[in-house]
Design an enzyme around this catalytic site. Structure first.
Site, PDB file in Angstrom:
ATOM      1  N   GLU A   1       0.844  -1.112  -0.221  1.00 56.90           N
ATOM      2  CA  GLU A   1       0.084  -0.073  -0.014  1.00 56.90           C
ATOM      3  C   GLU A   1       0.744   1.342   0.180  1.00 56.90           C
ATOM      4  OE1 GLU A   1      -2.458   0.060   3.490  1.00 56.90           O
ATOM      5  OE2 GLU A   1      -0.883   0.263   4.894  1.00 56.90           O
TER       6      GLU A   1
ATOM      7  N   SER B   1       4.398   6.796   9.771  1.00 57.52           N
ATOM      8  CA  SER B   1       5.320   6.716  11.144  1.00 57.52           C
ATOM      9  C   SER B   1       6.405   5.734  11.052  1.00 57.52           C
ATOM     10  CB  SER B   1       4.130   6.327  11.968  1.00 57.52           C
ATOM     11  OG  SER B   1       3.847   5.045  11.926  1.00 57.52           O
TER      12      SER B   1
END
Lengths: 499, 499
Positions: free
Chosen positions: A169, A176
């Site tokens: 994805e 993060s």
């Protein structure tokens, strides 16, 4: 799954082995051949190193650890050794980053494509619907983002059968671990510089990984474009965040290297303390905001009330640089990922044929549930598919028999809910044994890994100021937890050992 | 004591103030004038900074936090701002370090002085007795320490009335906090580089403090003198140690900068796993020990059984460099400190009259309980004295009315126990308000401070290889906890702001 072996580090480097695992290593690092005493020493040293070098997270068992820094800290879970990875495929992933950066930017400018692609998802998924509404409102007021900043992370797995690097994805929001990912490489370099000779491993084969300095430099560069010396960077955060140190790395780097201050606020606080000046300037708690950097608001739970949506809209209307803007946000949805994988769609956004070929090569099979051939195939062989809901945050994917059941249920209902899922080819990465360290305890078990590559893109009108890769994130998780996704299972931070 | 005010940092930099303190500041840093919101921001930033820069200790409320690194960490308690301190007196303390280093070495060579001075203490105090016994045994076998390494810390207070820098004690063993002390200066520099202008403070006035790199360099230099490339440094540690990260800083520095490995063992483990080769080589867990570096064994509780004493003796007999040797250990006792303060005693050990004058200038009044004039005076005005038992580790000192009671009791008993105490002039440092941060909570209260100056001394036979100061430790504690000593009260780490 064979049962994992557990190694308990006791005081002063002694660890007790509980069980040993059967199984052979197919990797350059022969985990089974490593002397037990050596593992014990390395675990102790690694724990000490992590603690004084800020490789830490909040401990879920300690109160206040997700709200107050400095209390209830525990080392971040890590793999004891770097994960072998082909050099050529790291290069490939790095080369993809600027192409994806550009693709996101181009897609973000095609409002019709975004709106059309998400029109059915919008009906099926209330969360997406709210995001699309904000996008529509920006179209209505003809809002243009002249300065566009993307800090993305594209995630990949190495498929064992095809040996291909395949994209899982694209994250255009809250990419993060940029603060902690580089530290694990440093930890592994430190360990291998002493223990490498006993292991037959060379620390120089762990690539440099300066994600936190590159991404903070990108934020600083964008701040310069905003061109207000009094402006600060607003970190939009969750009220509780055990991964806060990852974020603190970035904000301390911004301060110490670039002399730029940050402000941390939840969406609810921004709604309460923020205002928009007539000229579009965003002011929160009396401070001018140059960049809105989202480290929250990517799942429905971040929007418990209208207050959060109000803040989201209100920031979007401002002249602050949004990282990401609503258009970038939508361009990173799973539905758009699936649309981009359709034939001839990439060609609408990119000109360079080579670039297009490179992107396509890393696309796994992606389909909407409108494709009845694929749905039939997935019902017959659900083990070859993953069903992904149009949601972020991990842990929501559907695997195995549940794919079949869910598809049959959706077929019977003839529901619009179809549109809230996509189907993806299931990837089968190599399972190999390694040592995982969590909460001071070392486990030996079979794992799979996921490579994320950070990218930074900055543009001011016609001028592309930055378009580059910004290092990597390697996450390793128990192979047995595969079906829960990295975030849901027992995942640890890792680094690469180039082969 | 006015009640302390408490400031609670909440999420994302918000802290709530509980109470405010009355009282004015006599210091260059006007604590009362600092804006509340500024304090809140600084506390949050300081907590985040500490966490990612390794300014941490084990959290007493978390199990395993004193045995396994990486679990149950909490920021080390710190002062939010540096403590004003006269530049001239830091210079004075730094100049004293090499003189004290030399003094300890000279005293350590005078076996008769050590034995005679401690002869009565030995009878009164069983712990000292065991140490003196080891010394006697070394004399019997005519053990010589050709390579002598001293890593000392001399502690001082600034007496408010006389404005003199007066010595509290000399630590020749386990001079801790060298790992964390320098970090606090870095933290304060970081804070002042952003907030300094609002406070009227200049971060450049916080002196550099490279204790950990200087002391690890001294250990490395001694290791080189031992001249065995396979040798490691043995850290003799307590079984439970919440201050382990302070020690990890030193051992990681030894590894990363000097490529020297360390081994952490308790005395009981050394007794079980150690052996002495015929040539005097000390081997523990199969590793040759170049340096025995004591970070334990300084209080009676470190010797619960004969096993620990056996290990102590056994290491002393080896050819490893001891830091400290038994002679250095005895030279650092309070009784010897008191003997050295007597007229004409320094002259037995040092030749340079200027050096002697410098040392004498920093001596507080020190007396044995044999001095009946002083005992009478102490019974009359106990508030001007501190009674110190011949023990290390802090928290055992006697103050106030208890001085009178203890002296009267000892007089009645006519006991030999007299010899287990010394009397010291009570120092009255300036009390000033400041902000202390512990367990994520900020307190505003009146404090006093204690300056420690590290020194390193290395000698191989006639050749002095190192004799220098190695930076400082500033500890600030609640003025109300004065009577418990720094270690016992609520003490925090601090840095200096030179005036």
């Amino acid at each position: 799954m064979p049962q994992s072996s557990q190694i308990l580090p006791l005081n002063r480097g002694k660890v007790g082995v509980r069980e040993t695992q059967e199984g052979s290593s197919r990797r350059p690092i022969n985990v089974d051949g490593i002397d037990q005493e050596l593992v014990e020493k390395m675990v102790y040293d690694a724990l000490a190193w992590s603690s004084i070098h800020g490789l830490v997270v909040g401990d879920r068992s300690v109160q206040r650890s997700s709200t107050v820094p400095g209390v209830g800290m525990v080392h971040a879970p890590f793999a004891l050794l770097p994960m072998p990875f082909p050099k050529s495929q790291l290069k490939q992933a790095y080369e993809l980053a600027p192409i994806f950066n550009e693709l996101v930017d181009r897609v973000s400018l095609d409002a019709k494509f975004l709106q059309d692609s998400l029109s059915r998802t919008k009906i099926a998924d209330p969360f997406t619907s709210r995001l699309v509404d904000i996008h529509s409102k920006m179209l209505e007021i003809n809002k243009k983002e002249e300065i566009r900043l993307g800090l993305h992370r594209s995630d990949y797995m190495l498929d064992e059968q095809t040996k291909l690097l395949l994209q899982i994805e694209m994250n255009t929001i809250s990419s993060s671990f940029e603060g902690l990912s580089g530290l694990v490489g440093k930890l592994h370099r430190s360990l291998l510089s002493y223990y490498g000779e006993f292991l037959g491993l060379d620390f120089k084969r762990i690539p440099d990984n300066a994600s936190v300095s590159q991404l903070s430099a990108a934020l600083a560069r964008a701040w310069t474009e905003y061109n207000n010396p009094r402006a600060v960077v607003l970190f939009v955060v969750q009220a509780e965040e055990r991964n806060m140190y990852d974020q603190h790395w970035l904000s301390i780097m911004l301060k110490e290297k670039h002399n730029i201050s940050t402000l941390r606020k939840t969406l609810a606080e921004i709604d309460a303390e923020g205002k928009l000046l007539p000229d579009g300037t965003l002011v929160v708690s009396g401070q001018v905001i140059g960049i809105v950097y989202f480290r929250a608001r990517y799942t429905p739970t971040d929007y418990p009330s209208e207050s959060e949506w109000r803040a989201r809209l209100f920031m979007e209307r401002s002249s602050a640089i949004k990282c990401p803007s609503i258009s970038y946000r939508l361009a990173g949805t799973k539905k758009i990922q699936q649309e981009l994988a359709k034939p001839n769609v990439l060609e609408r956004f990119l000109d360079d044929k080579e670039d297009i070929a490179k992107l396509r090569k890393c696309f796994a099979g992606l389909w909407s549930l409108d494709d009845s051939n694929i749905v039939r195939k997935a019902i017959e062989t659900p083990e070859l598919f993953v069903m992904k809901p149009q949601r972020e945050g991990g842990g929501n994917n559907i695997y195995g028999n549940e794919v079949r059941e869910t598809l049959i249920k959706l077929q019977k209902e003839g529901s619009e809910a179809n549109a809230s899922y996509i189907l993806m080819q299931r990837l089968f990465p190599t399972v190999s044994p390694t040592f995982l360290v969590r909460e001071g305890i070392c486990y030996k078990d079979g794992v799979v890994s996921e490579l994320g590559v950070y990218g930074a893109y900055l543009r001011n009108n016609e001028k592309v100021i930055l378009n580059d890769q910004c290092g990597y994130l390697m996450r390793t998780k128990l192979a047995s937890s595969d079906e829960g996704g990295v975030a849901a299972g027992f995942a640890v931070l890792d680094s690469l050992y180039l082969t």
